[in-house]
Design a protein around this motif. Structure first.
Motif, PDB file in Angstrom:
ATOM      1  N   ARG A   1      -7.795  15.432   1.376  1.00  0.00           N
ATOM      2  CA  ARG A   1      -6.766  14.708   2.130  1.00  0.00           C
ATOM      3  C   ARG A   1      -7.152  13.250   2.360  1.00  0.00           C
ATOM      4  O   ARG A   1      -6.289  12.395   2.439  1.00  0.00           O
TER       5      ARG A   1
ATOM      6  N   ASP B   1       0.368  15.274   6.552  1.00  0.00           N
ATOM      7  CA  ASP B   1       1.236  16.405   6.886  1.00  0.00           C
ATOM      8  C   ASP B   1       0.427  17.703   6.724  1.00  0.00           C
ATOM      9  O   ASP B   1       0.660  18.484   5.824  1.00  0.00           O
TER      10      ASP B   1
ATOM     11  N   TYR C   1       3.828  11.208 -13.015  1.00  0.00           N
ATOM     12  CA  TYR C   1       3.770  10.344 -11.841  1.00  0.00           C
ATOM     13  C   TYR C   1       4.966  10.539 -10.909  1.00  0.00           C
ATOM     14  O   TYR C   1       4.826  10.645  -9.700  1.00  0.00           O
ATOM     15  N   ARG C   2       6.150  10.629 -11.525  1.00  0.00           N
ATOM     16  CA  ARG C   2       7.365  10.775 -10.720  1.00  0.00           C
ATOM     17  C   ARG C   2       7.388  12.125 -10.006  1.00  0.00           C
ATOM     18  O   ARG C   2       7.729  12.228  -8.843  1.00  0.00           O
TER      19      ARG C   2
ATOM     20  N   PRO D   1      -0.526  13.305   2.867  1.00  0.00           N
ATOM     21  CA  PRO D   1      -1.798  13.935   3.235  1.00  0.00           C
ATOM     22  C   PRO D   1      -1.970  14.132   4.741  1.00  0.00           C
ATOM     23  O   PRO D   1      -2.779  14.941   5.163  1.00  0.00           O
TER      24      PRO D   1
ATOM     25  N   GLU E   1      -2.595  13.498  -5.825  1.00  0.00           N
ATOM     26  CA  GLU E   1      -3.386  14.644  -6.278  1.00  0.00           C
ATOM     27  C   GLU E   1      -2.741  15.303  -7.497  1.00  0.00           C
ATOM     28  O   GLU E   1      -1.539  15.556  -7.513  1.00  0.00           O
TER      29      GLU E   1
ATOM     30  N   LEU F   1       4.786  14.073  -9.193  1.00  0.00           N
ATOM     31  CA  LEU F   1       3.767  14.118  -8.139  1.00  0.00           C
ATOM     32  C   LEU F   1       4.258  13.395  -6.893  1.00  0.00           C
ATOM     33  O   LEU F   1       4.089  13.861  -5.769  1.00  0.00           O
ATOM     34  N   ASN F   2       4.910  12.271  -7.103  1.00  0.00           N
ATOM     35  CA  ASN F   2       5.433  11.509  -5.992  1.00  0.00           C
ATOM     36  C   ASN F   2       6.551  12.230  -5.264  1.00  0.00           C
ATOM     37  O   ASN F   2       6.634  12.201  -4.046  1.00  0.00           O
TER      38      ASN F   2
ATOM     39  N   CYS G   1       1.222  16.472 -14.503  1.00  0.00           N
ATOM     40  CA  CYS G   1       0.759  15.231 -13.875  1.00  0.00           C
ATOM     41  C   CYS G   1       1.738  14.065 -14.025  1.00  0.00           C
ATOM     42  O   CYS G   1       1.320  12.914 -14.069  1.00  0.00           O
TER      43      CYS G   1
ATOM     44  N   GLY H   1      -4.279   6.452  -1.068  1.00  0.00           N
ATOM     45  CA  GLY H   1      -3.307   6.004  -2.052  1.00  0.00           C
ATOM     46  C   GLY H   1      -3.356   6.734  -3.385  1.00  0.00           C
ATOM     47  O   GLY H   1      -2.680   6.346  -4.330  1.00  0.00           O
ATOM     48  N   TYR H   2      -4.154   7.808  -3.487  1.00  0.00           N
ATOM     49  CA  TYR H   2      -4.241   8.529  -4.756  1.00  0.00           C
ATOM     50  C   TYR H   2      -3.324   9.749  -4.745  1.00  0.00           C
ATOM     51  O   TYR H   2      -3.205  10.436  -3.723  1.00  0.00           O
TER      52      TYR H   2
ATOM     53  N   GLN I   1      -0.970  22.181  -0.880  1.00  0.00           N
ATOM     54  CA  GLN I   1      -0.266  22.263   0.387  1.00  0.00           C
ATOM     55  C   GLN I   1       0.052  23.719   0.724  1.00  0.00           C
ATOM     56  O   GLN I   1      -0.170  24.174   1.841  1.00  0.00           O
TER      57      GLN I   1
ATOM     58  N   ALA J   1      -6.360  11.293  -0.809  1.00  0.00           N
ATOM     59  CA  ALA J   1      -4.905  11.118  -0.927  1.00  0.00           C
ATOM     60  C   ALA J   1      -4.414  10.055   0.057  1.00  0.00           C
ATOM     61  O   ALA J   1      -3.515   9.276  -0.249  1.00  0.00           O
TER      62      ALA J   1
ATOM     63  N   PHE K   1       0.844  -1.189   0.000  1.00  0.00           N
ATOM     64  CA  PHE K   1       0.000   0.000   0.000  1.00  0.00           C
ATOM     65  C   PHE K   1       0.877   1.236   0.000  1.00  0.00           C
ATOM     66  O   PHE K   1       1.740   1.431   0.837  1.00  0.00           O
ATOM     67  N   LYS K   2       0.659   2.067  -1.031  1.00  0.00           N
ATOM     68  CA  LYS K   2       1.416   3.312  -1.089  1.00  0.00           C
ATOM     69  C   LYS K   2       0.464   4.440  -0.771  1.00  0.00           C
ATOM     70  O   LYS K   2      -0.618   4.531  -1.336  1.00  0.00           O
ATOM     71  N   ILE K   3       0.872   5.344   0.124  1.00  0.00           N
ATOM     72  CA  ILE K   3       0.002   6.466   0.456  1.00  0.00           C
ATOM     73  C   ILE K   3       0.037   7.472  -0.689  1.00  0.00           C
ATOM     74  O   ILE K   3       1.042   7.590  -1.389  1.00  0.00           O
ATOM     75  N   GLY K   4      -1.064   8.161  -0.920  1.00  0.00           N
ATOM     76  CA  GLY K   4      -1.109   9.165  -1.982  1.00  0.00           C
ATOM     77  C   GLY K   4      -0.414  10.445  -1.570  1.00  0.00           C
ATOM     78  O   GLY K   4       0.203  10.508  -0.500  1.00  0.00           O
ATOM     79  N   LYS K   5      -0.482  11.456  -2.439  1.00  0.00           N
ATOM     80  CA  LYS K   5       0.208  12.706  -2.145  1.00  0.00           C
ATOM     81  C   LYS K   5      -0.715  13.890  -2.418  1.00  0.00           C
ATOM     82  O   LYS K   5      -1.607  13.821  -3.254  1.00  0.00           O
ATOM     83  N   ILE K   6      -0.468  14.972  -1.685  1.00  0.00           N
ATOM     84  CA  ILE K   6      -1.169  16.239  -1.901  1.00  0.00           C
ATOM     85  C   ILE K   6      -0.299  17.114  -2.804  1.00  0.00           C
ATOM     86  O   ILE K   6       0.911  17.219  -2.607  1.00  0.00           O
ATOM     87  N   HIS K   7      -0.900  17.711  -3.814  1.00  0.00           N
ATOM     88  CA  HIS K   7      -0.172  18.572  -4.760  1.00  0.00           C
ATOM     89  C   HIS K   7       0.444  19.769  -4.022  1.00  0.00           C
ATOM     90  O   HIS K   7      -0.188  20.323  -3.127  1.00  0.00           O
TER      91      HIS K   7
END
Lengths: 355, 592
Positions: free
Chosen positions: B501, A345, A333-334, A343, B510, A336-337, A331, B507-508, A111, B504, A101-107
């Motif tokens: 949030r 934070d 992928y790299r 999220p 943004e 954004l990561n 957009c 696992g998505y 932020q 995200a 499971f990878k957590i997503g990210k906030i742009h």
């Protein structure tokens, strides 16, 4: 051995030696189809004598039956084998670890908007919004930008109708107009959002983000404006001291108007904000023009105050060392990561804005 | 707006250095965009002599020249010009120099097997003229100057480029910049020197401003100058024109340009002999056309302001002159125009025709209507000095009176707006140095706005004038109060924040994509919504507002797939558009 027998033997060998379902199918058509081997032999019968006919016909029928039997058993064998293999392949291994499971990210833009809201919340600003599609009046006229004035050239506007009355807002300033028209003073708001100008090159994108600020009350003056922006810039870059200068400029909707530069220097190819002898323009501001107040049904004899506009993307680039504005909207992928934020934070006052 | 320190010195008596001036300009709102040394571009070009023009061993049309550039040894330069010959005096560009015409940087290179150290230049390559047929052929005067820089070697001379905000047309002239500096205690503004001009001949050309609806022209001043000898401009004038980034053409043209940049006063010179009978300033008829000085033909709409004679349109008032009446090097008699045109009408016309010029840039921002005569005087004086001739009386046609605006000013406004106390004597001194006329009336000041400041309407404008000259750094910063009376976020904003949030955290990643998209992809997702077209899209694949978040997300999902990321989850939370007036915030997630 006759040619007929040779041919039968050949078919038998072909069938026996294959393990491939496609091959079996092609042998089947060679033997049994309308123009296949068996039918072609039956066609020969017409040219034979009665006796010959009888013996040859029975040997064709025997051969046909024999080949059919071999074909059937072979066909079952191969399809069983295929199925087994398939089952074997698709077997679920319950001992395998589950998918990571990878957590997503906030742009970064989101932020930074949260960081900015956090800072202004502390000194009593609340967040307002307005639509991206605006009318000409709110975007220009109410903001003291007359028709046919060169100041309009500074905005390359996207229009949605031929008579140029509906447009994509070129700045977040129309939110000032909307806020003042729907409420009563005092006003103390910030308004982050998308803005649009038909401009696209290394440092401009057709869509970008701005933050509008507005503080109107009975005795708000340029001292308050300076104090407010000083506080904001210091908090945002999380430094104790910052070199800043206010430079007179011109915007139709503020008078006096100023642009704000912050000091910086380059060290080891990295930009150090707040010191040094170079200047970087970060925002525009000024005292709201009495005409704007009048247009928004606020009495300029009683009320006055300041407004400012900040480029959010620009601030994000400076704070987090992002070089290319265009990459914000690609957009990748790299990207954004790498530049995105956890999220969990969430910027807060007591912990600090960034980790 | 470009100028040099020595040009500024014409108007400003100051002991301040160039770097002090640059700093001051920034702090009074005249933003310095660039400071560029002229030397770096032009002083590299030196006068040289071809000692021997040998035939190139490997090419019929090239020559391999031995060139004397004033050093001990001669250099080998390959040259293709037909006029390259023994003994020719010309201009040499060394390796490393940049050719003004195309911005090309020269390098030592082999041409057909022969090494060439630099280049011999044509006039067009140096932007001196359009002559590109051969290399420059200098006269014998230059024989003693071999090795010297052709454009002069005034070392360290800088061109200062300002980015002038649209409210300050007065600073589109060097004098306006000098006035602002003088008001900031940076010296004294010099009086414009006025030599009495002897106006001895008759102005016998009939000039009339027609009464039209929305007539853009309200003042048309002119004079006739006869028996001039138009020539190449003298060095000082050429250098100033070059500093502006313009090309010197002839004395008459250079002088009109010079006055425009000196006083923000556009002028136009006509060849008098080419004007048929009389001048009428009128609105154009639809379909009228003329060939302008930029060599293009323009077909006009109705109601554009034209200067015409009995044969038709001569030029577009305040925007561009016409080819038919343009001056040439052999022009003998001139009509010199100094006029006033309405900013809004000029702008509309220029926009319609997609036409830009230095004059238009000034008129649309506002030229001082009272500078008509001063502009003529300034130009006439220079023309008489450089080209000789006799001048007529000035003919000033005027259909509208310009009255200076008066503002009742309470000096308390300054502290009310800025929060700083500035004493009223200081306020008066600053305003009067900027050209405002001040009369005290009880508690108030009666302030008359100078005609060159179309941006000043009311008290706050005066406050800005005062505080920008005093300096924004003098305003004392007031710490903000840490007090909150209203919640920062409303119900909707809190949920936006939570939704963003929480998605995200599942696992998505943004993303933020354009609010516009490709109509072709959008139509697959818009369901029964109308597509909202952008009239002037940035590109044809971003031509509608998005009805849904899917089109862009799918587009970028595929891009990432092509980058080799099979396993991805992205989302966007942002506006979608359901009509021209309606929109909603949507959250959309895609997982692959």
């Amino acid at each position: 051995m006759s040619d007929f027998e040779k041919k039968i033997l050949e078919f038998k060998n072909r069938l026996n030696s294959t393990q491939d379902s496609k091959e079996i199918e092609s042998i089947r058509t060679d033997i049994f189809s309308k123009n296949g081997f068996i039918n072609s032999q039956f066609k020969k019968l017409g040219s034979l004598s009665e006796d010959e006919k009888r013996t040859f016909a029975s040997s064709i029928n025997n051969a046909k039956q024999e080949l059919l039997d071999i074909f059937r058993s072979k066909s079952t064998e191969v399809s069983d084998k295929d199925l087994n293999e398939k089952i074997k392949k698709e077997k679920i291994d319950v001992t395998l670890p589950e998918k990571e499971f990878k957590i997503g990210k906030i742009h970064p833009v989101s932020q930074v908007i949260d960081e900015i809201s956090c800072i202004f919340s502390e000194i009593g600003f609340s967040v307002e919004e307005g639509p991206d599609v605006e009318n000409d009046y709110n975007n220009f006229t109410a903001l003291n930008t007359p028709e046919d004035h060169p100041a309009k050239d500074m905005h390359d506007t996207f229009y949605l109708d031929e008579d140029m009355k509906t447009l994509l807002r070129t700045h977040t300033s129309p939110v000032q107009v909307r806020t003042m028209l729907k409420g009563k003073p005092p006003f103390k708001i910030i308004a982050p959002g998308r803005t649009y100008r038909s401009d696209s090159d290394q440092t401009h994108t057709p869509m970008f983000h701005q933050l509008e600020g507005l503080h109107i009350d009975k005795s708000i003056n340029m001292g308050h404006l300076k104090g407010c922006l000083n506080y904001f810039i210091k908090e945002f870059f999380e430094v104790d001291k910052i070199k800043m200068r206010f430079r007179p400029s011109h915007f139709p909707f503020t008078e006096p108007s100023a642009e704000v530069d912050i000091g910086y220097r380059i060290e080891n190819n990295k930009i150090i904000i707040g010191e040094g002898d170079k200047w970087l323009e970060v925002l525009g501001c000024g005292m709201v023009h009495p005409n704007v107040l009048k247009n928004c049904k606020v009495d300029p004899k009683i009320y006055q105050g300041f407004a400012f506009g900040i480029g959010i993307d620009r601030l994000a680039m400076l704070k987090y060392g992002i070089n290319d504005l265009r990459s914000f909207f690609e957009c990748d992928y790299r990207w954004l990561n790498y530049y995105g934020f956890d999220p969990l934070d969430v910027p807060t006052n007591y912990r600090g804005l960034s980790k | 707006m470009k100028f040099t320190k020595d040009w500024l010195d014409v108007h400003l008596k100051t002991i301040k250095s160039e770097s002090q001036i640059i700093q001051k300009l920034n702090s009074i709102g005249l933003e310095v965009e660039k400071v560029e040394s002229i030397k770096s571009e032009l002083s590299d070009f030196v006068i040289a002599k071809i000692i021997k023009a040998n035939k190139h061993p490997n090419a019929d049309r090239l020559k391999l020249c031995d060139v004397d550039i004033g050093k001990n040894e001669t250099l080998k330069v390959v040259c293709g010009a037909p006029n390259a010959r023994d003994g020719l005096l010309t201009i040499y560009a060394p390796p490393g120099s940049v050719i003004p015409k195309n911005g090309m940087k020269l390098e030592i290179s082999k041409i057909r097997g022969e090494t060439s150290y630099g280049m011999l230049c044509s006039e067009s390559e140096l932007k001196l003229s359009n002559e590109s047929e051969g290399i420059i052929d200098l006269n014998d005067k230059y024989k003693t100057k071999i090795g010297k820089s052709f454009f002069g070697e005034k070392k360290g001379k800088n061109v200062i480029e300002l980015s002038i905000t649209p409210n300050r047309p007065d600073c589109l002239g060097v004098r306006g910049i000098a006035r602002d500096l003088a008001a900031s205690n940076f010296g004294k503004l010099k009086e414009l020197k006025k030599n009495k001009i002897k106006k001895i001949i008759k102005h016998n050309l009939k000039i009339k401003i027609e009464k039209n609806k929305k007539q853009a022209c309200s003042i048309f001043g002119s004079c006739i100058i006869k028996n001039i000898k138009n020539t190449e401009s003298p060095g000082w004038l050429k250098n100033r024109i070059l500093a502006l980034g313009l090309r010197p053409i002839s004395a008459v043209v250079d002088i009109t340009n010079y006055v425009m940049f000196d006083l923000n006063r556009p002028l136009h010179a006509y060849d008098l002999n080419k004007i048929k009978n009389k001048i009428t300033i009128r609105n154009s008829k639809k379909g009228e056309s003329f060939k302008a000085l930029d060599n293009k033909n323009y077909t006009l709409d109705k109601d554009m302001c034209v200067i015409s004679d009995d044969e038709g349109v001569l030029g577009l008032g305040g925007i561009i002159g016409g080819e038919r009446s343009g001056t040439e090097i052999n022009t003998k008699n001139l009509l010199l125009e100094s006029a006033y045109f309405d900013p809004a009408i000029i702008r509309k016309t220029a926009k319609k025709l997609d036409l830009n010029s230095d004059a238009k840039f000034r008129f649309e921002r506002g030229v001082d209507p009272q500078s008509v005569t001063a502009g003529l005087e300034s130009a006439v004086e220079l023309i008489l000095e450089i080209c000789g001739g006799e001048v007529s009386k000035f003919d000033i046609q005027q259909t509208r009176k310009f009255k200076d605006l008066e503002i009742k000013f309470d000096t308390k406004m300054v502290s009310k707006i800025t929060g700083s106390n500035i004493n009223s004597n200081e306020i008066k001194k600053i305003l009067s140095n900027l050209g405002f006329t001040i009369k005290t009336k009880g508690k108030f000041l009666n302030i008359k706005v100078p005609s060159w400041r179309p941006d000043i309407f009311g008290e706050v404008d005066l406050v800005e004038e005062v505080i920008r000259i005093v300096g924004f750094e003098k305003i004392k910063s007031i710490e903000p109060e840490k007090k909150r009376t209203k919640p920062t976020l409303n119900f909707f904003q809190k949920h936006f924040h939570l939704a963003q949030r929480s998605v995200a955290s599942k696992g998505y990643l943004e993303t933020i994509t354009w609010s516009f998209t490709d109509e072709k992809i959008n139509s697959k997702f818009k369901e029964n919504l109308e597509s909202i077209k952008i009239i002037n899209p940035i590109s044809s694949d971003l031509n509608v507002l998005r009805n849904s978040l899917y089109p862009n997300l799918i587009f970028y999902l595929e891009k990432n797939l092509n980058r080799g990321f099979g396993d991805q989850a992205i989302f966007e939370i942002g506006p979608t558009f359901t009509g021209k007036k309606t929109w909603s915030t949507k959250n959309c997630c895609l997982r692959n």
